[in-house]
Design a protein around this motif. Structure first.
Motif, short mmCIF file in Angstrom:
data_model
loop_
_atom_site.label_atom_id
_atom_site.label_comp_id
_atom_site.label_asym_id
_atom_site.label_seq_id
_atom_site.Cartn_x
_atom_site.Cartn_y
_atom_site.Cartn_z
N ASP A 185 0.27 1.75 -13.80
CA ASP A 185 -0.47 2.79 -13.08
C ASP A 185 0.04 2.91 -11.64
O ASP A 185 0.18 4.01 -11.11
N VAL A 186 0.34 1.76 -11.02
CA VAL A 186 0.83 1.77 -9.64
C VAL A 186 2.12 2.55 -9.53
O VAL A 186 2.28 3.42 -8.66
N LYS A 187 3.09 2.25 -10.43
CA LYS A 187 4.40 2.90 -10.36
C LYS A 187 4.29 4.40 -10.61
O LYS A 187 4.94 5.20 -9.93
N CYS A 188 3.49 4.80 -11.58
CA CYS A 188 3.32 6.22 -11.88
C CYS A 188 2.58 6.93 -10.74
O CYS A 188 2.94 8.04 -10.34
N PHE A 189 1.58 6.27 -10.19
CA PHE A 189 0.82 6.83 -9.07
C PHE A 189 1.74 7.06 -7.87
O PHE A 189 1.71 8.12 -7.23
N GLN A 190 2.57 6.06 -7.56
CA GLN A 190 3.46 6.17 -6.40
C GLN A 190 4.59 7.16 -6.61
O GLN A 190 5.17 7.67 -5.64
N ALA A 191 4.92 7.45 -7.88
CA ALA A 191 5.98 8.42 -8.16
C ALA A 191 5.52 9.86 -7.93
O ALA A 191 6.34 10.75 -7.76
N LEU A 192 4.21 10.08 -7.93
CA LEU A 192 3.67 11.41 -7.68
C LEU A 192 3.62 11.70 -6.18
O LEU A 192 3.20 10.86 -5.39
N LYS A 193 4.09 12.87 -5.81
CA LYS A 193 4.08 13.24 -4.40
C LYS A 193 2.67 13.62 -3.94
O LYS A 193 2.33 13.47 -2.77
N GLU A 194 1.86 14.10 -4.86
CA GLU A 194 0.50 14.49 -4.54
C GLU A 194 -0.33 14.49 -5.81
O GLU A 194 0.20 14.34 -6.91
N SER A 195 -1.61 14.66 -5.67
CA SER A 195 -2.51 14.67 -6.82
C SER A 195 -2.20 15.86 -7.72
O SER A 195 -2.00 16.98 -7.23
N PRO A 196 -2.15 15.66 -9.04
CA PRO A 196 -2.00 16.80 -9.95
C PRO A 196 -3.16 17.77 -9.75
O PRO A 196 -4.27 17.37 -9.43
N LYS A 197 -2.89 19.07 -9.97
CA LYS A 197 -3.94 20.07 -9.78
C LYS A 197 -4.91 20.01 -10.95
O LYS A 197 -4.51 20.06 -12.10
N TRP A 234 -7.05 10.73 -14.08
CA TRP A 234 -6.37 9.42 -14.01
C TRP A 234 -5.93 9.12 -12.58
O TRP A 234 -6.09 8.00 -12.09
N TYR A 235 -5.37 10.12 -11.89
CA TYR A 235 -4.86 9.92 -10.52
C TYR A 235 -5.99 9.50 -9.58
O TYR A 235 -5.85 8.55 -8.80
N LYS A 236 -7.13 10.22 -9.64
CA LYS A 236 -8.25 9.91 -8.75
C LYS A 236 -8.83 8.53 -9.07
O LYS A 236 -9.22 7.78 -8.17
N HIS A 237 -8.87 8.18 -10.35
CA HIS A 237 -9.39 6.86 -10.74
C HIS A 237 -8.46 5.75 -10.24
O HIS A 237 -8.91 4.74 -9.70
N THR A 238 -7.16 5.96 -10.40
CA THR A 238 -6.19 4.96 -9.96
C THR A 238 -6.23 4.78 -8.45
O THR A 238 -6.06 3.67 -7.94
N ALA A 239 -6.50 5.86 -7.74
CA ALA A 239 -6.56 5.79 -6.27
C ALA A 239 -7.64 4.83 -5.78
O ALA A 239 -7.53 4.26 -4.69
N THR A 240 -8.67 4.61 -6.58
CA THR A 240 -9.75 3.70 -6.17
C THR A 240 -9.29 2.25 -6.14
O THR A 240 -9.95 1.39 -5.56
N PHE A 241 -8.14 1.96 -6.78
CA PHE A 241 -7.62 0.59 -6.81
C PHE A 241 -6.48 0.40 -5.79
O PHE A 241 -5.82 -0.63 -5.79
N GLU A 242 -6.24 1.40 -4.93
CA GLU A 242 -5.05 1.38 -4.07
C GLU A 242 -4.98 0.14 -3.19
O GLU A 242 -3.91 -0.41 -2.97
N SER A 243 -6.11 -0.34 -2.72
CA SER A 243 -6.10 -1.54 -1.87
C SER A 243 -5.75 -2.80 -2.65
O SER A 243 -5.45 -3.83 -2.07
N GLU A 244 -5.79 -2.71 -3.99
CA GLU A 244 -5.51 -3.88 -4.84
C GLU A 244 -4.18 -3.75 -5.56
O GLU A 244 -3.88 -4.57 -6.43
N PHE A 245 -3.37 -2.74 -5.23
CA PHE A 245 -2.14 -2.48 -5.98
C PHE A 245 -1.27 -3.73 -6.13
O PHE A 245 -0.75 -4.03 -7.20
N SER A 246 -1.09 -4.47 -5.05
CA SER A 246 -0.16 -5.61 -5.08
C SER A 246 -0.65 -6.74 -5.97
O SER A 246 0.15 -7.56 -6.43
N SER A 247 -1.95 -6.78 -6.25
CA SER A 247 -2.50 -7.88 -7.05
C SER A 247 -2.73 -7.51 -8.51
O SER A 247 -3.14 -8.36 -9.30
N LEU A 248 -2.47 -6.26 -8.86
CA LEU A 248 -2.70 -5.85 -10.25
C LEU A 248 -1.65 -6.47 -11.16
O LEU A 248 -0.50 -6.68 -10.76
N PRO A 249 -2.01 -6.75 -12.42
CA PRO A 249 -1.06 -7.39 -13.34
C PRO A 249 0.06 -6.45 -13.75
O PRO A 249 -0.05 -5.23 -13.63
#
Length: 236
Positions: A34-46, A56-71
């Motif tokens: 999710d992190v890699k796909c999220f970071q590959a997007l330049k902006e939120s899909p319309k 999916w994008y908005k949900h993934t954004a809620t974990f942004e502070s934890e990206f480095s610790s995700l499995p």
């Protein structure tokens, strides 16, 4: 093959179809996929064009502070995830229907939409499992408590004169007991004219102990203490 790009409408459509029945790119919890796909997007899909990818994008954004610790494997690129080329149906509306397939269409294998399902019971079971996994993940996340913020402090406690009993002064100071306060080592430091001050270390929990209030309590020992100062302080 996986995802090819998230810049073109085709690439975003593929992402939208992939997340149509998925809360995450892979598995039942957020991961480096999710992190890699999220970071590959330049902006939120319309949301009007790609509602599932947007969700999916908005949900993934809620974990942004934890990206480095995700499995997951952070060295993989986003193209390592997603459907194989043979699984893609860029425009599901153009996929052959049951009647056409019954007539013997030759492209059945190429145009099957693997993102949808006609088996409602199977979809319900998958949704149930997904919700159970999400609930389990949320429970584990909620159970994690952050360690209390602490500070190491060095206090200088000054007596009135050279006749002050420093042992009794230190005993009075150490006699202060509070939840979140731990006294450490100490020493007497000469300040001149035969007068020595008490320099004492302590560890405090920031939310439980106010240094100002602690100093007021120490300075309340008027028979021994003239004043007190914070000589040093650092966060643990």
């Amino acid at each position: 093959m996986g995802f090819t790009d998230f810049l073109s409408s085709t690439g975003l459509t593929i992402l939208d179809q992939w997340t149509r029945t998925r809360s995450y790119i892979v598995g039942y919890g957020p991961s480096q996929a999710d992190v890699k796909c999220f970071q590959a997007l330049k902006e939120s899909p319309k949301v009007e064009q790609y509602p599932h990818a947007y969700r999916w994008y908005k949900h993934t954004a809620t974990f942004e502070s934890e990206f480095s610790s995700l499995p997951g494997d952070p060295s993989k690129e986003y193209t390592a995830y997603g459907p194989e080329l043979s699984e893609l149906t860029v425009n599901p509306a153009k996929a052959p229907g049951k009647e056409e397939a019954a007539k013997g269409g030759d492209d059945d294998d190429e145009d099957v939409d693997l993102f949808g399902s006609d088996d409602e019971e199977e979809d319900a079971e998958a949704a149930r499992v997904r919700e159970e996994r999400l609930a389990e993940y949320s429970k584990k996340k909620a159970g994690k408590t952050k360690p209390a913020a602490k500070s190491i402090v060095t206090l200088d406690v000054k007596p009135w004169d050279d006749e002050t009993d420093m042992k009794e002064l230190e005993g009075a100071v150490r006699g202060i007991e509070k939840d979140g306060l731990v006294w450490g080592g100490s020493k007497l430091v000469a300040v001149g004219f035969g007068i020595k001050k008490l320099q004492i270390n302590l560890v405090i929990e920031d939310e439980k102990i106010s240094l100002d209030e602690l100093q007021e309590e120490i300075e309340g020992f008027e028979d021994y203490v003239q004043s007190s100062d914070v000589a040093a302080m650092q966060k643990l």
